[in-house]
Design a protein around this motif. Structure first.
Motif, PDB file in Angstrom:
ATOM      1  N   UNK A   1       0.854  -1.194   0.000  1.00  0.00           N
ATOM      2  CA  UNK A   1       0.000   0.000   0.000  1.00  0.00           C
ATOM      3  C   UNK A   1       0.883   1.234   0.000  1.00  0.00           C
ATOM      4  N   UNK A   2       0.303   2.365  -0.467  1.00  0.00           N
ATOM      5  CA  UNK A   2       1.038   3.621  -0.526  1.00  0.00           C
ATOM      6  C   UNK A   2       0.169   4.724   0.054  1.00  0.00           C
ATOM      7  N   UNK A   3       0.806   5.649   0.745  1.00  0.00           N
ATOM      8  CA  UNK A   3       0.081   6.760   1.349  1.00  0.00           C
ATOM      9  C   UNK A   3       0.308   8.019   0.530  1.00  0.00           C
TER      10      UNK A   3
ATOM     11  N   UNK B   1      -6.187   1.396 -10.004  1.00  0.00           N
ATOM     12  CA  UNK B   1      -6.705   1.664  -8.666  1.00  0.00           C
ATOM     13  C   UNK B   1      -8.166   1.241  -8.587  1.00  0.00           C
ATOM     14  N   UNK B   2      -8.571   0.798  -7.419  1.00  0.00           N
ATOM     15  CA  UNK B   2      -9.951   0.325  -7.222  1.00  0.00           C
ATOM     16  C   UNK B   2     -10.952   1.460  -7.424  1.00  0.00           C
ATOM     17  N   UNK B   3     -12.093   1.110  -8.025  1.00  0.00           N
ATOM     18  CA  UNK B   3     -13.186   2.051  -8.167  1.00  0.00           C
ATOM     19  C   UNK B   3     -12.987   3.111  -9.221  1.00  0.00           C
ATOM     20  N   UNK B   4     -11.974   2.983 -10.056  1.00  0.00           N
ATOM     21  CA  UNK B   4     -11.720   3.968 -11.098  1.00  0.00           C
ATOM     22  C   UNK B   4     -12.278   3.488 -12.429  1.00  0.00           C
TER      23      UNK B   4
ATOM     24  N   UNK C   1      -2.271  13.427   0.765  1.00  0.00           N
ATOM     25  CA  UNK C   1      -3.456  13.786   1.542  1.00  0.00           C
ATOM     26  C   UNK C   1      -3.703  12.825   2.703  1.00  0.00           C
ATOM     27  N   UNK C   2      -2.788  11.884   2.886  1.00  0.00           N
ATOM     28  CA  UNK C   2      -2.937  10.917   3.968  1.00  0.00           C
ATOM     29  C   UNK C   2      -3.762   9.703   3.606  1.00  0.00           C
ATOM     30  N   UNK C   3      -4.341   9.684   2.415  1.00  0.00           N
ATOM     31  CA  UNK C   3      -5.165   8.558   1.995  1.00  0.00           C
ATOM     32  C   UNK C   3      -4.289   7.372   1.601  1.00  0.00           C
ATOM     33  N   UNK C   4      -4.760   6.148   1.961  1.00  0.00           N
ATOM     34  CA  UNK C   4      -4.021   4.931   1.657  1.00  0.00           C
ATOM     35  C   UNK C   4      -4.488   4.381   0.306  1.00  0.00           C
TER      36      UNK C   4
ATOM     37  N   UNK D   1      -3.571  -8.836  -8.024  1.00  0.00           N
ATOM     38  CA  UNK D   1      -3.721  -8.068  -6.789  1.00  0.00           C
ATOM     39  C   UNK D   1      -2.345  -7.667  -6.284  1.00  0.00           C
ATOM     40  N   UNK D   2      -2.178  -6.387  -6.011  1.00  0.00           N
ATOM     41  CA  UNK D   2      -0.874  -5.883  -5.596  1.00  0.00           C
ATOM     42  C   UNK D   2      -0.092  -5.371  -6.790  1.00  0.00           C
TER      43      UNK D   2
END
Length: 537
Positions: A182-184, A354-357, A187-190, A270-271
């Motif tokens: 995972x990457x941050x 990315x998920x949901x894109x 904006x602090x979002x993961x 995944x990943x």
């Protein structure tokens, strides 16, 4: 009056009218109704009531049943979407053994004890060995992984040293996860990115519009063998991918046809890994086919091996017994070369997702594009491509597709589990059929820990959603309450197919009207989504 009116019409006009049954089938397709329903007799052991239930045929190809194929495609897309960007480790626990599985293992233990005693006493164990072999097959068919005794035959080993013409692979220490990094963001979002990878086979000659420019120089033999062993190459890629990634990589992949009729792979992973590493893994991946020689023809035409009961296939000229499959493998010495080495081509496409894109949705649509098509459906009907397909099938005709393929007789070897009536060029294996063009593996490849659900569980989720939307709760029932039996052909209790299709169309219309009413009230999702749910139910 109607019939008289029809007879009064000109013959050409009557012949131009569509057949009523064809119209009914088209209407059934439009409403998502299976056009080849299988009637089954269901007995309710509690009430004693018997009824005929139509079960969808479950076809996965449009050529057989478009509604069922579309339903399966929707389920696969849902499976892909749910597993691609999981943020929690899937928890998979083995099922508890049932009574049948316990009984089979206990029964197997009794016969094993009898065999051991007979062997110790010096008695013949042939009959007991046959019984035990049959029990082992039943144990495998009863839904148990692995073998009771583990490996029962000695494994032939080959050097595991990597080929000198293949680059080495880096290796990371394995970590017990399937999720990847995972990457941050600032904006602090993961963020949990994943990959969409496309792998192709190498070139066999220049092509234009899906057909070779020069068919005489096109390497059809290599193309045929690559297609036959493509599934093994994909397995090897996954092994190498996990080794380099350092975690238990999970994937959802599909094998699709290119216009040149070669299989290629789309894989949702995944990943994430660096693009350069994915390309390095593809370049370093290969599969060696350690089979006996299949380049020198020994028997052809009327000069073919002869079957002899109790012995096997004989050389027609000398009467010698041909070497068995196992004997032919044992004859391969340490200096032997593999029959074939298959590798990926240089074209490797890697995309981060990315998920949901919108990109994720587009990749899923692209990955599922050919779910309902066979490899042979890649033909566009052009004469050059049709001739290309014919040459490809001709190259596949005498290529051995498996150890049991009759084509081994052509090269002086008895196929594994040989039986009378075998003849080269007449293999009934999937790989030799025109619609498969050499590829006999699964078209959809899903790793065990992908979505934490089986396809049947995904199907049940969709069914539950639809039934709840229709106000028909899917109450759990006793699994032993109903007894299902096949209906014999010609059973008078089964209505004609036209009547059954009409009933199913009416039921689907009722469902759709109810879903539209829910949408109008604002209680349901978008109509397109509800209809997709209905198709998958």
């Amino acid at each position: 009056m109607t019939h008289a009116h029809d007879r009064a019409l000109p013959r050409a006009v009557r012949q131009a009218m569509p057949m009523a049954r064809d119209v009914l089938v088209e209407v059934a397709k439009q409403h998502g109704v299976c056009i080849r329903p299988i009637p089954l007799k269901r007995l309710d052991v509690v009430t004693g009531k018997t009824e005929i239930i139509d079960v969808p045929c479950g076809a996965t190809l449009d050529s057989k049943c478009p509604p069922c194929a579309k339903r399966n495609k929707q389920l696969r897309k849902a499976q892909c979407r749910e597993g691609w960007h999981l943020d929690a480790e899937p928890a998979i626990t083995p099922d508890e053994p049932n009574e049948e599985q316990r009984w089979l293992v206990e029964f197997r233990a009794d016969y094993q004890a009898q065999r051991d005693a007979a062997e110790k006493a010096g008695d013949d164990t042939t009959e007991l060995d046959a019984i035990i072999s049959g029990l082992d097959e039943e144990i495998n068919a009863a839904g148990m992984r692995g073998n009771v005794l583990g490996r029962t035959a000695a494994k032939r080993s080959r050097s595991t040293r990597r080929r000198q013409d293949a680059p080495d692979l880096p290796k990371r220490k394995m970590t017990p996860t399937t999720l990847g990094r995972t990457f941050q963001g600032t904006d602090g979002k993961i963020y949990r990115p994943s990959l969409f990878v496309t792998l192709t086979l190498p070139s066999y000659g220049k092509v234009r519009d899906g057909a070779p420019i020069d068919p005489d120089t096109y390497d059809y033999r290599r193309a045929a063998r690559d297609a036959l062993h493509f599934s093994k190459l994909v397995d090897r890629f996954v092994q190498n991918l996990r080794r380099v990634a350092g975690y238990d990589v999970q994937y959802f992949a599909s094998v699709e046809p290119q216009k040149r009729l070669a299989p290629h792979l789309h894989m949702a992973i995944r990943g994430t890994l660096p693009r350069a590493e994915i390309k390095q893994i593809a370049a370093a991946t290969y599969h060696q086919v350690w089979w006996p020689q299949a380049d020198e023809v020994i028997f052809d035409g009327d000069h073919m091996p002869i079957w002899q009961d109790g012995t096997g296939y004989l050389n027609p000229a000398t009467g010698e017994v041909l070497p068995t499959w196992d004997q032919a493998l044992d004859a391969l010495d340490e200096d032997a070369e593999p029959l074939h080495v298959i590798r990926f081509g240089e074209q490797v496409d890697v995309q981060g997702v990315l998920a949901g894109t919108p990109d994720a949705d587009q990749c899923i649509r692209y990955l599922s594009k050919y779910f309902t098509k066979s490899l042979g459906d890649a033909l566009d009907g052009g004469q050059a491509q049709q001739q290309h397909a014919a040459r490809m099938l001709d190259a596949l005709r005498y290529e051995p597709c498996s150890p049991t393929c009759p084509n081994w007789l052509r090269y002086g070897i008895q196929p594994k589990d040989a039986k009378p009536g075998m003849h080269p060029g007449r293999c009934r294996g999937k790989a030799h059929k025109p619609e498969h063009l050499g590829y006999a593996g699964r078209r959809v490849l899903v790793s065990r820990k992908w979505s934490n659900k089986t396809l049947a569980e995904h199907k049940q989720d969709r069914r539950t959603w639809v039934l709840e939307a229709l106000g028909q709760a899917d109450e759990p029932t006793d699994p032993h309450r109903y007894v299902w039996r096949p209906v014999p052909a010609g059973d008078a209790n089964v209505p004609p197919l036209a009547v059954r299709l009409l009933r199913s169309v009416h039921e689907r219309q009722r469902w759709r009207a109810h879903l539209r009413a829910l949408e109008a009230k604002g209680d349901g999702q978008e109509l397109s989504a509800t209809e997709d749910m209905g198709r998958a139910a």
